[in-house]
Design a protein around this motif. Sequence first.
Motif, PDB file in Angstrom:
ATOM      1  N   GLY A 198       1.149  -8.814  -6.147  1.00 51.04           N
ATOM      2  CA  GLY A 198       0.405  -8.644  -6.963  1.00 51.04           C
ATOM      3  C   GLY A 198      -1.066  -7.857  -6.344  1.00 51.04           C
ATOM      4  N   VAL A 199      -1.487  -6.701  -6.510  1.00 47.05           N
ATOM      5  CA  VAL A 199      -3.100  -5.775  -5.504  1.00 47.05           C
ATOM      6  C   VAL A 199      -4.093  -5.922  -6.607  1.00 47.05           C
ATOM      7  CG1 VAL A 199      -0.615  -4.803  -4.395  1.00 47.05           C
ATOM      8  CG2 VAL A 199      -1.748  -3.808  -6.794  1.00 47.05           C
ATOM      9  N   SER A 200      -4.332  -6.789  -7.384  1.00 52.60           N
ATOM     10  CA  SER A 200      -5.177  -7.183  -8.435  1.00 52.60           C
ATOM     11  C   SER A 200      -6.506  -6.750  -7.128  1.00 52.60           C
ATOM     12  CB  SER A 200      -5.807  -7.521  -9.039  1.00 52.60           C
ATOM     13  OG  SER A 200      -4.406  -7.104 -10.147  1.00 52.60           O
ATOM     14  N   ALA A 201      -7.657  -5.952  -7.453  1.00 47.15           N
ATOM     15  CA  ALA A 201      -8.682  -5.427  -6.148  1.00 47.15           C
ATOM     16  C   ALA A 201     -10.093  -5.387  -7.297  1.00 47.15           C
ATOM     17  CB  ALA A 201      -8.585  -5.277  -5.462  1.00 47.15           C
ATOM     18  N   PRO A 202     -10.808  -5.467  -6.327  1.00 47.01           N
ATOM     19  CA  PRO A 202     -12.610  -5.193  -7.498  1.00 47.01           C
ATOM     20  C   PRO A 202     -12.370  -3.963  -7.368  1.00 47.01           C
ATOM     21  CG  PRO A 202     -13.073  -6.950  -5.326  1.00 47.01           C
ATOM     22  CD  PRO A 202     -11.071  -6.777  -5.479  1.00 47.01           C
ATOM     23  N   GLY A 203     -11.937  -2.653  -6.202  1.00 49.98           N
ATOM     24  CA  GLY A 203     -12.022  -1.253  -6.135  1.00 49.98           C
ATOM     25  C   GLY A 203     -10.476  -0.939  -5.836  1.00 49.98           C
ATOM     26  N   PHE A 204     -10.320   0.350  -6.376  1.00 49.81           N
ATOM     27  CA  PHE A 204      -8.986   1.394  -6.251  1.00 49.81           C
ATOM     28  C   PHE A 204      -8.908   1.466  -4.855  1.00 49.81           C
ATOM     29  CE2 PHE A 204     -10.619   2.917 -10.804  1.00 49.81           C
ATOM     30  CZ  PHE A 204      -9.519   1.328 -11.251  1.00 49.81           C
ATOM     31  N   ALA A 205      -9.838   1.512  -3.674  1.00 47.84           N
ATOM     32  CA  ALA A 205      -9.504   1.766  -3.154  1.00 47.84           C
ATOM     33  C   ALA A 205      -8.618   0.429  -1.907  1.00 47.84           C
ATOM     34  CB  ALA A 205     -10.802   2.017  -1.885  1.00 47.84           C
ATOM     35  N   GLN A 206      -9.146  -0.373  -2.354  1.00 48.00           N
ATOM     36  CA  GLN A 206      -8.002  -1.956  -1.670  1.00 48.00           C
ATOM     37  C   GLN A 206      -7.031  -1.925  -2.431  1.00 48.00           C
ATOM     38  OE1 GLN A 206     -12.126  -1.810  -3.315  1.00 48.00           O
ATOM     39  NE2 GLN A 206     -13.042  -4.039  -2.607  1.00 48.00           N
ATOM     40  N   MET A 207      -6.970  -1.930  -3.320  1.00 48.50           N
ATOM     41  CA  MET A 207      -5.802  -2.165  -4.697  1.00 48.50           C
ATOM     42  C   MET A 207      -5.065  -0.501  -3.774  1.00 48.50           C
ATOM     43  SD  MET A 207      -4.898  -1.261  -8.453  1.00 48.50           S
ATOM     44  CE  MET A 207      -6.976  -2.032  -8.929  1.00 48.50           C
ATOM     45  N   ALA A 208      -5.125   0.541  -3.450  1.00 47.13           N
ATOM     46  CA  ALA A 208      -4.895   1.620  -2.835  1.00 47.13           C
ATOM     47  C   ALA A 208      -3.905   1.126  -1.800  1.00 47.13           C
ATOM     48  CB  ALA A 208      -4.887   2.871  -3.512  1.00 47.13           C
ATOM     49  N   GLU A 209      -4.870   0.956  -1.245  1.00 44.97           N
ATOM     50  CA  GLU A 209      -4.367   0.273   0.510  1.00 44.97           C
ATOM     51  C   GLU A 209      -3.112  -1.081   0.708  1.00 44.97           C
ATOM     52  OE1 GLU A 209      -6.447  -0.035   4.893  1.00 44.97           O
ATOM     53  OE2 GLU A 209      -7.291  -0.900   2.516  1.00 44.97           O
ATOM     54  N   LEU A 210      -3.772  -1.654  -0.705  1.00 45.08           N
ATOM     55  CA  LEU A 210      -2.782  -3.053   0.058  1.00 45.08           C
ATOM     56  C   LEU A 210      -1.337  -2.167  -0.626  1.00 45.08           C
ATOM     57  CD1 LEU A 210      -1.835  -5.855   0.469  1.00 45.08           C
ATOM     58  CD2 LEU A 210      -2.751  -6.322  -1.917  1.00 45.08           C
ATOM     59  N   ALA A 211      -1.388  -1.254  -1.936  1.00 48.71           N
ATOM     60  CA  ALA A 211      -0.292  -1.027  -2.316  1.00 48.71           C
ATOM     61  C   ALA A 211       0.533  -0.771  -1.712  1.00 48.71           C
ATOM     62  CB  ALA A 211      -0.355  -0.433  -4.264  1.00 48.71           C
ATOM     63  N   THR A 212       0.293   0.297  -0.858  1.00 43.33           N
ATOM     64  CA  THR A 212       1.127   1.758  -0.090  1.00 43.33           C
ATOM     65  C   THR A 212       1.197   0.771   0.975  1.00 43.33           C
ATOM     66  OG1 THR A 212      -0.600   3.454  -0.904  1.00 43.33           O
ATOM     67  CG2 THR A 212       0.556   3.314   0.692  1.00 43.33           C
ATOM     68  N   LYS A 213       1.017  -0.916   1.400  1.00 39.67           N
ATOM     69  CA  LYS A 213       1.562  -0.932   2.229  1.00 39.67           C
ATOM     70  C   LYS A 213       2.746  -1.902   2.033  1.00 39.67           C
ATOM     71  CE  LYS A 213      -2.627  -1.171   5.669  1.00 39.67           C
ATOM     72  NZ  LYS A 213      -3.732  -2.333   6.218  1.00 39.67           N
ATOM     73  N   VAL A 214       2.798  -2.247   0.786  1.00 43.82           N
ATOM     74  CA  VAL A 214       3.322  -3.788   0.325  1.00 43.82           C
ATOM     75  C   VAL A 214       4.801  -1.985  -0.005  1.00 43.82           C
ATOM     76  CG1 VAL A 214       1.563  -5.019   0.338  1.00 43.82           C
ATOM     77  CG2 VAL A 214       2.735  -3.521  -1.893  1.00 43.82           C
ATOM     78  N   MET A 215       4.288  -1.361  -0.498  1.00 40.02           N
ATOM     79  CA  MET A 215       5.235  -0.526  -1.075  1.00 40.02           C
ATOM     80  C   MET A 215       5.915  -0.291   0.430  1.00 40.02           C
ATOM     81  SD  MET A 215       6.321  -0.507  -4.412  1.00 40.02           S
ATOM     82  CE  MET A 215       6.652   0.491  -4.956  1.00 40.02           C
ATOM     83  N   GLU A 216       5.745   0.531   1.627  1.00 43.59           N
ATOM     84  CA  GLU A 216       6.260   1.614   2.570  1.00 43.59           C
ATOM     85  C   GLU A 216       6.763   0.042   2.762  1.00 43.59           C
ATOM     86  OE1 GLU A 216       2.804   2.490   4.934  1.00 43.59           O
ATOM     87  OE2 GLU A 216       2.812   4.557   3.795  1.00 43.59           O
ATOM     88  N   ALA A 217       6.315  -0.948   3.260  1.00 44.58           N
ATOM     89  CA  ALA A 217       7.548  -1.864   3.941  1.00 44.58           C
ATOM     90  C   ALA A 217       8.494  -2.698   2.975  1.00 44.58           C
ATOM     91  CB  ALA A 217       6.474  -3.684   3.904  1.00 44.58           C
ATOM     92  N   GLY A 218       9.003  -2.185   1.289  1.00 45.44           N
ATOM     93  CA  GLY A 218      10.033  -2.562   0.344  1.00 45.44           C
ATOM     94  C   GLY A 218       9.812  -2.727  -0.454  1.00 45.44           C
ATOM     95  N   ALA A 219       8.386  -3.041  -0.550  1.00 46.21           N
ATOM     96  CA  ALA A 219       8.318  -3.891  -2.452  1.00 46.21           C
ATOM     97  C   ALA A 219       8.808  -2.940  -3.477  1.00 46.21           C
ATOM     98  CB  ALA A 219       7.143  -3.871  -2.601  1.00 46.21           C
ATOM     99  N   GLY A 220       9.211  -3.961  -4.445  1.00 44.64           N
ATOM    100  CA  GLY A 220       9.262  -3.013  -5.506  1.00 44.64           C
ATOM    101  C   GLY A 220       9.180  -2.544  -6.583  1.00 44.64           C
ATOM    102  N   GLY A 221       7.872  -2.919  -6.454  1.00 42.18           N
ATOM    103  CA  GLY A 221       6.388  -2.757  -7.886  1.00 42.18           C
ATOM    104  C   GLY A 221       5.112  -3.401  -7.269  1.00 42.18           C
TER     105      GLY A 221
END
Length: 307
Positions: free
Chosen positions: A82-105
């Motif tokens: 789950g990467v829901s956030a008030p802004g897209f910058a926070q969302m994209a930052e967490l999403a990028t980090k978890v995907m780099e760590a190996g998340a599937g989506g």
Amino acid sequence: MTRLTEQAQGVYVIAVTPFKPDGALDLDSTDRMVDFYLEQGATGLTALGMMGEAPKLTAQESLAVVERILARIDGRVPLVVGVSAPGFAQMAELATKVMEAGAGGVMIAPPGSLKTDDQIVTYYKQAAEFLGDIPFVLQDFPLVTNVQVPVSVIARIVNEVPTCVCLKHEDWPGLEKITALRAEGTLDRRISILCGNGGLFLPEEMARGADGAMTGFCYPEMMRDVVRLMQDGQSDRARDLFDAYLPLARYEQQPGLGLAVRKYVLAKRGVIASDTIRRPGAGLTPAAKAEVDAMLTRQENRLKELN
């Protein structure tokens, strides 16, 4: 990395976040929890969901939890974060980090500020632009988000945003929505529909065309077996099994109390060391624990009769 696709099915368990009695992260219990979910037949896991106490975690803790889960999964099943956030910058930052760590989506819930159909569609288009090629789950949970996402809007998002690969269906009542989405001509492509609400309507949702569940319950093996039996055409057996767990599932779905029930039972089962809820939030009273214990005894007796 095991990537999330439109073919996702089975049970994607919403993972709780284990804490020690002092409120610190309990990563050893996280390991046991992942092992338990996979042993019980989970085809995927979801972390940092609403029932994972994500808003109570720091950014560093969120990433630490995801990395620990991924290390334990070791590529066996996809992890949705789950990467829901008030802004897209926070969302994209967490999403990028978890995907780099190996998340599937990742999973995205609409913010409560969205009031019109066009606003909802625009929001998800913009989110997808920030996320790039990261596959995402559209979380449709109006009872919590206060955002009504009609079938026509879901269809526009799916048809116009190719990285939307799954709908987490938690509308209530929402069975007609599943039927409408599965009707020929509604969507340009078939996506996965995984359902929430603690599995309370799982047999009916499967019969309407859902692919499985993306939710939590202290007995994930119930969801595993109901999904399998419904897919195999054994609907009566699936409903008999579901009925044995229904009192506890109903009790666990009490707003404001459900997570405490889930953690209490998981602790009793030895999955996590403590049923601690991070503040703000409280555990069960002695009276509530006694009610759960009585339901567990009756549930065990009903399961013996079925077998």
